[in-house]
Design an enzyme around this catalytic site. Structure first.
Site, PDB file in Angstrom:
ATOM      1  CE  LYS A 121       6.275 -10.561   0.675  1.00  6.95           C
ATOM      2  NZ  LYS A 121       5.122 -10.200   0.819  1.00  6.95           N
TER       3      LYS A 121
HETATM    4  N1  GLU Z   1       3.151  -7.951  -1.569  1.00 10.63           N
HETATM    5  C1  GLU Z   1       1.948  -7.779  -1.170  1.00 10.63           C
HETATM    6  C2  GLU Z   1       1.596  -8.269   0.217  1.00 10.63           C
HETATM    7  O1  GLU Z   1       2.469  -8.497   1.181  1.00 10.63           O
HETATM    8  C3  GLU Z   1       0.903  -8.160  -2.154  1.00 10.63           C
HETATM    9  C4  GLU Z   1       0.986  -9.638  -2.390  1.00 10.63           C
HETATM   10  C5  GLU Z   1       0.057 -10.124  -3.468  1.00 10.63           C
HETATM   11  O2  GLU Z   1      -0.685  -9.147  -4.082  1.00 10.63           O
HETATM   12  O3  GLU Z   1      -0.115 -11.346  -3.927  1.00 10.63           O
HETATM   13  O4  GLU Z   1       0.623  -8.509   0.657  1.00 10.63           O
END
Ligand code: GLU
Length: 431
Positions: A121
């Site tokens: 993240k």
């Molecule tokens: N931000 C989204 C999540 O929390 C998508 C993450 C992604 O597609 O890599 O799942």
């Protein structure tokens, strides 16, 4: 963290260095899974501590010539099952511990829906509303250039999250590509379609949330046309989820966003509400609906509650007053562990984030596969394969929870942790 002088391993960080908030919750969830699975302390410790993290300063030359500096982070929690994967968040309250928690949840989410990724993240502590488009572009490009050494299509693949979108992904792709000297579409997902984005990606999280919500209703014998719902958040996740639920016949009685909330007993017209929000910037003031206090949304008298905004909104202070019998977590971490325990005792079915909102990363995976193959799938193909994976993950969790008498969150976490450990053990520890 250094080992004590006697050579013994220091305690596993569970609540030790995060006393409250998402990281404490994420680590306590891991500790419960580890306990259930009977995992050794060394492996527990490995899963509790991110493999790699980077904190950067992101200086910005503002449009007026002044300079601002923001804190940015990228945390890669785990690589056992493949490259790290996860969104990038632009939000004022972002801090390292929050990003660590979100990265850990991504590891479990990817394992649960069986996509070949670890979890990551990113975040920048910035309020996008205070900045012009060109300032956001400069912030994005500078942040990208700071974290460039640790991202890449086989290393770590960012995607949109709160405060970022397909334009942000296009800037990241361009900055990365300029630096390596050729176009690399696989470095991000959630790109614009014309740059190699996948059909169906923009609405994938919402589609998955609605699909899971409908399966949860069916499991409790609820007929969608006889069911009411409230959705917190009208952004990338909540807006589509509200629409798909309404399309399935559910009466979506309330919706909120950062500026307000609206309620209509007969159900909101989500298409008209969307047009109103596009025009005015908020759901607030939608004609034909009553304004309500946004804080009251989670305790409304509805059957299904979909928190699809930020973490920590269902807490020990309001969990007793939640009247929905099903909660489907569109957001990451909307329910604190204390609230979870209260809801569990009250037999409220909580479908955890790592299952409910996994549709986004599933289609991110499809986008990455398409980018790597330089071949575009049809929207039908994307939708069918998404539904298939969400359905399989749902049944895995329901079966495991039933067999081991666990809540869905406990079951989903345990299943995911087990899959990550299995990959880790097959690979072995180097050197
Ligand atoms: N931000 C989204 C999540 O929390 C998508 C993450 C992604 O597609 O890599 O799942």
């Amino acid at each position: 963290m250094t080992a004590p002088h006697d050579g013994s391993t220091p305690p596993v960080p569970t609540q030790l260095d995060a006393h409250h908030g998402p990281l404490a919750d994420a680590r306590a969830q891991l500790a419960a899974a580890v306990d259930h699975l009977g995992v050794d302390d060394g492996t527990h410790r490995m899963l509790a501590i991110p493999r790699r993290e980077m904190a950067v300063a992101v200086p910005l030359r503002r449009d007026d010539g002044s300079t601002a500096v923001y804190e940015g982070f990228r945390v890669q929690h785990n690589f056992s099952r493949g490259p790290a994967k996860g969104g990038l968040r632009f939000f004022p309250a972002v801090d390292l511990d929050e990003v660590r928690a979100l990265a850990m949840w991504m590891t479990w989410k990817c394992a649960l829906v069986d996509v070949p990724y670890g979890g990551a993240k990113g975040g920048v502590a910035i309020d996008t509303r205070d900045h012009s488009g060109s300032e956001l572009e400069r912030v994005t490009r500078r942040y990208t250039s700071e974290i460039l050494p640790i991202i890449g299509p086989e290393v770590d693949i960012p995607a949109p999250d709160i405060g970022t979108d397909e334009q942000t992904m296009a800037w990241i792709m361009d900055t990365y590509s300029a630096s390596v000297g050729h176009t690399v579409p696989g470095v991000v997902t959630g790109k614009p379609i014309s740059l190699g984005g996948s059909l169906g990606r923009a609405l994938a999280t919402s589609r998955g949330v609605a699909h899971i919500a409908l399966m949860a209703m069916a499991s409790r014998g609820m007929d969608p046309s006889d069911t009411t719902a409230a959705v917190q958040g009208f952004g990338k996740v909540g807006r589509g989820a509200a629409r798909f639920l309404a399309d399935a016949g559910v009466r979506v009685q309330a919706v909120s966003d950062i500026d307000g909330a609206v309620w209509a007993g007969d159900g909101l017209d989500i298409t008209r509400l969307g047009a109103h929000a596009d025009e005015t910037g908020s759901v607030a003031g939608f004609p034909g609906a009553e304004p309500i206090d946004p804080a009251s949304l989670v305790t409304l008298d509805v059957d299904v509650l979909v928190p699809a905004a930020v973490e920590g909104v269902i807490t020990e202070d309001n969990a007793d007053h939640v009247r929905a019998s099903i909660i489907v977590e569109g957001a990451n971490g909307p329910t604190t562990n204390e609230a979870d325990a209260i809801l569990g005792e009250r037999d409220v079915l909580v479908v955890p984030d790592i299952l409910a909102n996994a549709g986004g990363v599933v289609v991110s995976y499809f986008e990455w596969v398409q980018a790597n193959q330089a071949y575009q799938w049809s929207e039908r193909e994307v939708k069918d394969r998404l539904e298939e994976r969400m359905t399989r993950a749902w049944h895995d969790v329901v079966e495991y929870a039933g067999a081991h008498r666990l809540t869905y969150r406990e079951a989903a976490t345990a299943l995911s942790v087990r899959r990550v450990i299995e990959a880790h053990e097959l690979r072995g520890l180097y050197p």
